[in-house]
Design a protein around this motif. Structure first.
Motif, mmCIF file in Angstrom:
data_model
loop_
_atom_site.group_PDB
_atom_site.id
_atom_site.type_symbol
_atom_site.label_atom_id
_atom_site.label_comp_id
_atom_site.label_asym_id
_atom_site.label_seq_id
_atom_site.Cartn_x
_atom_site.Cartn_y
_atom_site.Cartn_z
ATOM 1 N N TYR A 42 0.834 -1.213 0.000
ATOM 2 C CA TYR A 42 0.000 0.000 0.000
ATOM 3 C C TYR A 42 0.868 1.263 0.000
ATOM 4 N N SER A 43 1.893 1.275 0.841
ATOM 5 C CA SER A 43 2.609 2.532 1.070
ATOM 6 C C SER A 43 4.085 2.309 1.371
ATOM 7 N N TYR A 44 4.900 3.236 0.889
ATOM 8 C CA TYR A 44 6.347 3.295 1.151
ATOM 9 C C TYR A 44 7.119 2.138 0.508
ATOM 10 N N GLY A 70 -7.532 8.191 -0.986
ATOM 11 C CA GLY A 70 -6.803 6.988 -0.584
ATOM 12 C C GLY A 70 -5.532 7.406 0.149
ATOM 13 N N LEU A 71 -5.636 7.540 1.473
ATOM 14 C CA LEU A 71 -4.478 8.003 2.269
ATOM 15 C C LEU A 71 -3.458 6.898 2.467
ATOM 16 N N GLY A 72 -3.911 5.666 2.737
ATOM 17 C CA GLY A 72 -2.987 4.592 3.105
ATOM 18 C C GLY A 72 -2.091 5.055 4.242
ATOM 19 N N GLY A 73 -0.817 4.704 4.162
ATOM 20 C CA GLY A 73 0.143 5.154 5.182
ATOM 21 C C GLY A 73 0.649 6.561 4.905
ATOM 22 N N GLY A 74 0.186 7.163 3.828
ATOM 23 C CA GLY A 74 0.540 8.569 3.547
ATOM 24 C C GLY A 74 1.842 8.749 2.790
ATOM 25 N N SER A 75 2.277 7.708 2.053
ATOM 26 C CA SER A 75 3.583 7.846 1.391
ATOM 27 C C SER A 75 3.581 8.928 0.314
ATOM 28 N N VAL A 76 2.422 9.135 -0.339
ATOM 29 C CA VAL A 76 2.406 10.164 -1.382
ATOM 30 C C VAL A 76 2.523 11.565 -0.762
ATOM 31 N N ALA A 92 -6.595 14.929 2.343
ATOM 32 C CA ALA A 92 -6.565 13.478 2.097
ATOM 33 C C ALA A 92 -7.843 12.845 2.636
ATOM 34 N N VAL A 93 -8.352 11.870 1.880
ATOM 35 C CA VAL A 93 -9.612 11.212 2.247
ATOM 36 C C VAL A 93 -9.377 9.701 2.281
ATOM 37 N N ASP A 94 -9.838 9.065 3.338
ATOM 38 C CA ASP A 94 -9.791 7.594 3.384
ATOM 39 C C ASP A 94 -10.997 7.076 4.155
ATOM 40 N N ILE A 95 -11.483 5.940 3.730
ATOM 41 C CA ILE A 95 -12.692 5.368 4.328
ATOM 42 C C ILE A 95 -12.408 4.628 5.643
ATOM 43 N N ASP A 96 -11.130 4.270 5.861
ATOM 44 C CA ASP A 96 -10.789 3.326 6.929
ATOM 45 C C ASP A 96 -10.111 4.035 8.103
ATOM 46 N N GLU A 97 -10.810 4.046 9.253
ATOM 47 C CA GLU A 97 -10.224 4.763 10.395
ATOM 48 C C GLU A 97 -8.953 4.097 10.915
ATOM 49 N N LYS A 119 -12.135 11.142 7.260
ATOM 50 C CA LYS A 119 -12.602 9.758 7.161
ATOM 51 C C LYS A 119 -13.912 9.786 6.390
ATOM 52 N N TYR A 120 -13.855 9.356 5.130
ATOM 53 C CA TYR A 120 -15.030 9.482 4.272
ATOM 54 C C TYR A 120 -14.902 8.505 3.102
ATOM 55 N N ASP A 121 -16.008 8.076 2.590
ATOM 56 C CA ASP A 121 -16.001 7.278 1.352
ATOM 57 C C ASP A 121 -15.723 8.223 0.179
ATOM 58 N N ALA A 122 -14.653 7.948 -0.550
ATOM 59 C CA ALA A 122 -14.236 8.846 -1.631
ATOM 60 C C ALA A 122 -15.319 9.006 -2.700
ATOM 61 N N PHE A 141 -7.706 1.502 -3.357
ATOM 62 C CA PHE A 141 -7.640 0.036 -3.449
ATOM 63 C C PHE A 141 -8.249 -0.578 -2.204
ATOM 64 N N ILE A 142 -8.811 -1.763 -2.362
ATOM 65 C CA ILE A 142 -9.073 -2.629 -1.218
ATOM 66 C C ILE A 142 -8.249 -3.882 -1.505
ATOM 67 N N ASN A 143 -7.234 -4.100 -0.687
ATOM 68 C CA ASN A 143 -6.223 -5.123 -0.947
ATOM 69 C C ASN A 143 -5.650 -4.856 -2.341
ATOM 70 N N VAL A 146 -9.188 -2.385 -7.239
ATOM 71 C CA VAL A 146 -9.836 -1.073 -7.238
ATOM 72 C C VAL A 146 -11.343 -1.339 -7.221
ATOM 73 N N PRO A 147 -12.076 -0.830 -6.204
ATOM 74 C CA PRO A 147 -13.517 -1.101 -6.166
ATOM 75 C C PRO A 147 -14.215 -0.611 -7.446
ATOM 76 N N ASP A 148 -15.208 -1.386 -7.899
ATOM 77 C CA ASP A 148 -15.880 -1.135 -9.190
ATOM 78 C C ASP A 148 -16.388 0.297 -9.353
ATOM 79 N N GLN A 149 -16.916 0.876 -8.253
ATOM 80 C CA GLN A 149 -17.529 2.214 -8.356
ATOM 81 C C GLN A 149 -16.532 3.269 -8.872
ATOM 82 N N PHE A 150 -15.233 2.996 -8.681
ATOM 83 C CA PHE A 150 -14.241 3.989 -9.118
ATOM 84 C C PHE A 150 -13.904 3.861 -10.614
ATOM 85 N N TYR A 151 -14.502 2.886 -11.286
ATOM 86 C CA TYR A 151 -14.388 2.810 -12.745
ATOM 87 C C TYR A 151 -15.620 3.414 -13.428
HETATM 88 C C1 LIG Z 1 -2.922 1.834 -1.824
HETATM 89 S S1 LIG Z 1 -3.674 2.574 -0.416
HETATM 90 C C2 LIG Z 1 -3.289 4.291 -0.652
HETATM 91 C C3 LIG Z 1 -1.825 4.590 -0.490
HETATM 92 C C4 LIG Z 1 -1.534 6.060 -0.328
HETATM 93 N N1 LIG Z 1 -1.947 6.829 -1.466
HETATM 94 C C5 LIG Z 1 -0.098 6.347 -0.001
HETATM 95 O O1 LIG Z 1 0.472 7.227 -0.662
HETATM 96 O O2 LIG Z 1 0.467 5.773 0.916
HETATM 97 C C6 LIG Z 1 -5.376 2.501 -0.877
HETATM 98 C C7 LIG Z 1 -6.301 3.188 0.122
HETATM 99 O O3 LIG Z 1 -7.602 3.341 -0.476
HETATM 100 C C8 LIG Z 1 -8.527 3.382 0.594
HETATM 101 N N2 LIG Z 1 -9.890 3.214 0.094
HETATM 102 C C9 LIG Z 1 -10.427 2.125 -0.515
HETATM 103 N N3 LIG Z 1 -11.726 2.334 -0.816
HETATM 104 C C10 LIG Z 1 -12.008 3.607 -0.406
HETATM 105 C C11 LIG Z 1 -13.178 4.418 -0.445
HETATM 106 N N4 LIG Z 1 -14.347 3.954 -0.933
HETATM 107 N N5 LIG Z 1 -13.115 5.674 0.031
HETATM 108 C C12 LIG Z 1 -11.944 6.147 0.574
HETATM 109 N N6 LIG Z 1 -10.823 5.415 0.670
HETATM 110 C C13 LIG Z 1 -10.837 4.159 0.181
HETATM 111 C C14 LIG Z 1 -8.050 2.247 1.497
HETATM 112 O O4 LIG Z 1 -8.585 2.344 2.797
HETATM 113 C C15 LIG Z 1 -6.535 2.414 1.410
HETATM 114 O O5 LIG Z 1 -6.053 3.159 2.499
#
Ligand SMILES: C[S@@+](CC[C@H](N)C(=O)[O-])C[C@H]1O[C@@H](n2cnc3c(N)ncnc32)[C@H](O)[C@@H]1O
Length: 164
Positions: A42-44, A70-76, A92-97, A119-122, A141-143, A146-151
């Motif tokens: 995911y990150s770094y 998609g914050l992940g660990g914040g590497s970007v 930065a927005v991420d769904i996962d606290e 903390k929000y669904d993108a 990403f989830i694992n 890329v969830p379908d809605q983002f296509y």
């Molecule tokens: C690959 S990581 C992001 C890495 C990050 N950009 C970095 O620079 O480290 C993907 C992230 O997408 C987030 N994500 C997945 N589905 C999401 C959604 N519906 N809304 C917001 N974040 C979501 C995940 O929780 C995860 O943290």
């Protein structure tokens, strides 16, 4: 010690179970701390390198406001600040606290006057908000999927409304 051993083989320092992202691992590899899921970095790690390649194609002179989905660990964020000397606003927005807590506690990503983390669904975020940004980085990403809605066309349309 973990950092030194990681030059011989990867050393997992911590695992966290997330309802959204499944098993998250903070692992040292070649002395570098990174965030992995079961099947993806995911990150770094390699993903940061790919994002840095994309960012190297961007002309930053007119970029003042960046949105990261998609914050992940914040590497970007680390790349923007350290490698590209970007000092403007980042939202930065991420769904996962749990991910947001990892970014803050394990990778020192601190909110400040020019960094906000929501903390929000993108998908919903881009539908509801109308603040414009000069650069939008989409890294959702989830694992390893890329969830379908983002296509979807609607997501792309909403993104284009938010970009200057
Ligand atoms: C690959 S990581 C992001 C890495 C990050 N950009 C970095 O620079 O480290 C993907 C992230 O997408 C987030 N994500 C997945 N589905 C999401 C959604 N519906 N809304 C917001 N974040 C979501 C995940 O929780 C995860 O943290």
């Amino acid at each position: 010690m973990k950092k030194i051993l990681s030059y011989i083989w990867p050393v997992t320092a911590k695992t966290i179970d997330s309802d959204t992202n499944g098993k998250l691992e903070i692992t040292y590899y070649n002395g570098k701390k990174m965030l992995n899921t079961k099947d993806a970095n995911y990150s770094y790690g390699s993903l940061q390198k790919i994002l840095e390649y994309a960012l190297s194609k961007i002309e930053f002179d007119n970029v003042k406001h960046v949105l990261i989905l998609g914050l992940g660990g914040g590497s970007v964020i680390s790349s923007l600040r350290k490698k590209f000397d970007f000092n403007g606003d980042i939202q930065a927005v991420d769904i996962d606290e749990k991910i947001i807590a990892i970014a803050k506690n394990d990778f020192d990503i601190c909110t400040s006057h020019n960094l906000t983390i929501s903390k929000y669904d993108a998908y919903k975020f881009v539908k509801k908000n109308n603040k414009k940004h000069d650069l939008i980085i989409i890294d959702l990403f989830i694992n390893n999927e890329v969830p379908d809605q983002f296509y979807s066309v609607i997501f792309c349309e909403n993104i284009s409304k938010l970009v200057n």
